[in-house]
Design a protein around this motif. Structure first.
Motif, PDB file in Angstrom:
ATOM      1  N   UNK A  23      10.824  47.864  94.131  1.00  0.00           N
ATOM      2  CA  UNK A  23      12.037  48.311  93.450  1.00  0.00           C
ATOM      3  C   UNK A  23      11.787  49.404  92.444  1.00  0.00           C
ATOM      4  N   UNK A  24      10.803  50.280  92.743  1.00  0.00           N
ATOM      5  CA  UNK A  24      10.414  51.320  91.787  1.00  0.00           C
ATOM      6  C   UNK A  24      10.130  52.644  92.486  1.00  0.00           C
ATOM      7  N   UNK A  25      10.139  53.712  91.693  1.00  0.00           N
ATOM      8  CA  UNK A  25       9.788  55.037  92.196  1.00  0.00           C
ATOM      9  C   UNK A  25       9.051  55.808  91.109  1.00  0.00           C
ATOM     10  N   UNK A  26       8.419  56.905  91.504  1.00  0.00           N
ATOM     11  CA  UNK A  26       7.589  57.695  90.596  1.00  0.00           C
ATOM     12  C   UNK A  26       8.257  59.024  90.264  1.00  0.00           C
ATOM     13  N   UNK A  27       8.121  59.441  89.006  1.00  0.00           N
ATOM     14  CA  UNK A  27       8.535  60.786  88.580  1.00  0.00           C
ATOM     15  C   UNK A  27       7.398  61.374  87.743  1.00  0.00           C
ATOM     16  N   UNK A  28       7.205  62.679  87.868  1.00  0.00           N
ATOM     17  CA  UNK A  28       6.126  63.343  87.138  1.00  0.00           C
ATOM     18  C   UNK A  28       6.630  64.598  86.444  1.00  0.00           C
ATOM     19  N   UNK A  29       5.989  64.926  85.351  1.00  0.00           N
ATOM     20  CA  UNK A  29       6.307  66.169  84.654  1.00  0.00           C
ATOM     21  C   UNK A  29       6.917  65.923  83.288  1.00  0.00           C
ATOM     22  N   UNK A  30       6.547  66.765  82.346  1.00  0.00           N
ATOM     23  CA  UNK A  30       6.960  66.575  80.955  1.00  0.00           C
ATOM     24  C   UNK A  30       8.465  66.491  80.788  1.00  0.00           C
ATOM     25  N   UNK A  42      12.587  52.178  82.693  1.00  0.00           N
ATOM     26  CA  UNK A  42      11.209  52.609  82.907  1.00  0.00           C
ATOM     27  C   UNK A  42      10.256  51.422  82.834  1.00  0.00           C
ATOM     28  N   UNK A  43       9.441  51.277  83.862  1.00  0.00           N
ATOM     29  CA  UNK A  43       8.466  50.193  83.925  1.00  0.00           C
ATOM     30  C   UNK A  43       7.123  50.603  83.329  1.00  0.00           C
ATOM     31  N   UNK A  44       6.713  51.841  83.594  1.00  0.00           N
ATOM     32  CA  UNK A  44       5.372  52.268  83.212  1.00  0.00           C
ATOM     33  C   UNK A  44       5.339  53.764  82.905  1.00  0.00           C
ATOM     34  N   UNK A  45       4.646  54.122  81.848  1.00  0.00           N
ATOM     35  CA  UNK A  45       4.372  55.530  81.556  1.00  0.00           C
ATOM     36  C   UNK A  45       2.868  55.701  81.381  1.00  0.00           C
ATOM     37  N   UNK A  46       2.332  56.663  82.095  1.00  0.00           N
ATOM     38  CA  UNK A  46       0.935  57.061  81.974  1.00  0.00           C
ATOM     39  C   UNK A  46       0.946  58.486  81.444  1.00  0.00           C
ATOM     40  N   UNK A  47       0.487  58.701  80.215  1.00  0.00           N
ATOM     41  CA  UNK A  47       0.681  60.002  79.578  1.00  0.00           C
ATOM     42  C   UNK A  47      -0.439  60.352  78.618  1.00  0.00           C
ATOM     43  N   UNK A  48      -0.583  61.658  78.421  1.00  0.00           N
ATOM     44  CA  UNK A  48      -1.515  62.153  77.413  1.00  0.00           C
ATOM     45  C   UNK A  48      -0.916  61.926  76.026  1.00  0.00           C
ATOM     46  N   UNK A  49      -1.794  61.803  75.059  1.00  0.00           N
ATOM     47  CA  UNK A  49      -1.362  61.580  73.681  1.00  0.00           C
ATOM     48  C   UNK A  49      -0.464  62.710  73.201  1.00  0.00           C
ATOM     49  N   UNK A  50      -0.759  63.934  73.615  1.00  0.00           N
ATOM     50  CA  UNK A  50       0.027  65.095  73.185  1.00  0.00           C
ATOM     51  C   UNK A  50       1.474  64.983  73.637  1.00  0.00           C
ATOM     52  N   UNK A  51       1.722  64.410  74.837  1.00  0.00           N
ATOM     53  CA  UNK A  51       3.102  64.229  75.314  1.00  0.00           C
ATOM     54  C   UNK A  51       3.780  63.101  74.546  1.00  0.00           C
ATOM     55  N   UNK A  52       3.071  62.020  74.365  1.00  0.00           N
ATOM     56  CA  UNK A  52       3.642  60.875  73.639  1.00  0.00           C
ATOM     57  C   UNK A  52       4.106  61.284  72.242  1.00  0.00           C
ATOM     58  N   UNK A  53       3.344  62.166  71.614  1.00  0.00           N
ATOM     59  CA  UNK A  53       3.643  62.561  70.234  1.00  0.00           C
ATOM     60  C   UNK A  53       4.968  63.311  70.117  1.00  0.00           C
ATOM     61  N   UNK A  54       5.459  63.850  71.223  1.00  0.00           N
ATOM     62  CA  UNK A  54       6.718  64.621  71.192  1.00  0.00           C
ATOM     63  C   UNK A  54       7.937  63.764  71.509  1.00  0.00           C
ATOM     64  N   UNK A  86       6.798  55.406  86.139  1.00  0.00           N
ATOM     65  CA  UNK A  86       7.341  54.558  87.199  1.00  0.00           C
ATOM     66  C   UNK A  86       8.673  54.003  86.702  1.00  0.00           C
ATOM     67  N   UNK A  87       9.744  54.355  87.421  1.00  0.00           N
ATOM     68  CA  UNK A  87      11.091  53.914  87.054  1.00  0.00           C
ATOM     69  C   UNK A  87      11.601  52.885  88.059  1.00  0.00           C
ATOM     70  N   UNK A  88      12.531  52.083  87.623  1.00  0.00           N
ATOM     71  CA  UNK A  88      13.145  51.103  88.513  1.00  0.00           C
ATOM     72  C   UNK A  88      14.269  51.757  89.324  1.00  0.00           C
ATOM     73  N   UNK A  89      14.327  51.417  90.590  1.00  0.00           N
ATOM     74  CA  UNK A  89      15.370  51.964  91.454  1.00  0.00           C
ATOM     75  C   UNK A  89      16.745  51.539  90.946  1.00  0.00           C
ATOM     76  N   UNK A  90      17.700  52.465  90.934  1.00  0.00           N
ATOM     77  CA  UNK A  90      19.053  52.103  90.499  1.00  0.00           C
ATOM     78  C   UNK A  90      19.796  51.321  91.571  1.00  0.00           C
ATOM     79  N   UNK A  91      20.806  50.614  91.181  1.00  0.00           N
ATOM     80  CA  UNK A  91      21.631  49.844  92.115  1.00  0.00           C
ATOM     81  C   UNK A  91      23.010  50.482  92.174  1.00  0.00           C
ATOM     82  N   UNK A  92      23.201  51.391  93.118  1.00  0.00           N
ATOM     83  CA  UNK A  92      24.473  52.076  93.264  1.00  0.00           C
ATOM     84  C   UNK A  92      25.359  51.343  94.274  1.00  0.00           C
TER      85      UNK A  92
END
Length: 252
Positions: A23-30, A42-54, A86-92
């Motif tokens: 029930x999830x999908x992936x998105x990438x990019x700042x 959102x289930x999971x974020x894998x990110x550099x510290x520099x992105x998190x800080x913003x 990693x985001x959860x799939x929407x229920x439309x």
């Protein structure tokens, strides 16, 4: 540091069967991830510290600080950016779609993720809130399609249903059905309504015959100058842009 199991899980989401299973999908990019955080759980974020800080406080179940090599292990891009989520799939619900009150796009067997992503972006640009797809249309939430939407998924809902049956129901209900055909009428000379359904067909074969029989208004995008030899057809994304622009121009 990201675990091997987490890498395996994220990489598995490239395939539709695992996206459906988890029930999830992936998105990438700042920017893409930052935009989608406002619209999807959102289930999971894998990110550099520099992105998190913003970003300030992040509404996410699990946050993992990542190095460049961590992102390279899980990324579906040739050049990974600073964050993958990693985001959860929407229920439309298809019941939300009302072509008697708004213009709807219907896609018949679109196969290229880039084309679908482009069409979703166009729908967003032209204020189309819903797209209804045949069951064999490429999956909206594949990594390539998500990337190609450039965040338009936050405003456009994409539904999948047996398209022939759904269009038959709409035709019976008196909804105008438009479609593009090489033997159609010049779209600049045809009356166009502000509501209804615009059907776009497969990249190689166009609209399938059984659906074509339901179309009440067959439209042709004229080339220029008339009568001069030109390309056999337009890319489906380009054709969608041209015809949506004309529909909206009539409403000004």
């Amino acid at each position: 540091m990201i675990s091997k199991n987490k890498i395996k899980y994220i990489r598995s989401l490239e395939k539709k069967k695992f996206r459906n299973e988890y029930g999830c999908f992936v998105a990438e990019g700042n920017k893409l991830v930052a935009d989608m955080l406002h619209s999807f759980d959102c289930e999971l974020i894998l990110a550099k510290v520099s992105w998190m800080a913003t970003q300030g406080d992040l509404a996410v179940e699990e946050l993992i600080e990542a190095e460049e090599n961590d992102l390279q292990k899980v990324s579906f891009l040739k050049t990974p950016q600073d964050v993958l989520a990693v985001f959860k799939l929407p229920d439309y619900r298809l019941e939300e779609v009302n072509p008697k009150e708004e213009l709807i796009l219907a896609l018949d067997s679109i196969q290229d993720p880039g084309n679908l992503g482009t069409i979703i972006r166009l729908a967003d640009w032209y204020g189309i809130s819903h797209i209804v797809c045949s069951m064999d249309t490429v999956d909206t939430f594949s990594p390539k399609t998500v990337q190609a939407t450039m965040g338009a998924l936050t405003k456009v809902k994409v539904h999948y249903t047996p398209l022939l049956e759904w269009l038959q129901q709409q035709k019976t209900a008196g909804v105008p059905l438009y479609g593009t055909f090489l033997d159609g009428e010049d779209m600049y000379e045809k009356p166009l309504t502000a509501t209804g359904i615009l059907v776009m067909g497969n990249e190689g074969n166009g609209i399938r015959p059984e659906i074509g029989k339901l179309i009440s208004d067959k439209l042709y995008i004229p080339d220029y100058p008339a009568g001069q030899a030109s390309s056999e057809s337009l890319n489906v994304g380009v054709a969608t842009a041209i015809i949506c622009a004309e529909f909206r121009r009539r409403q000004r």
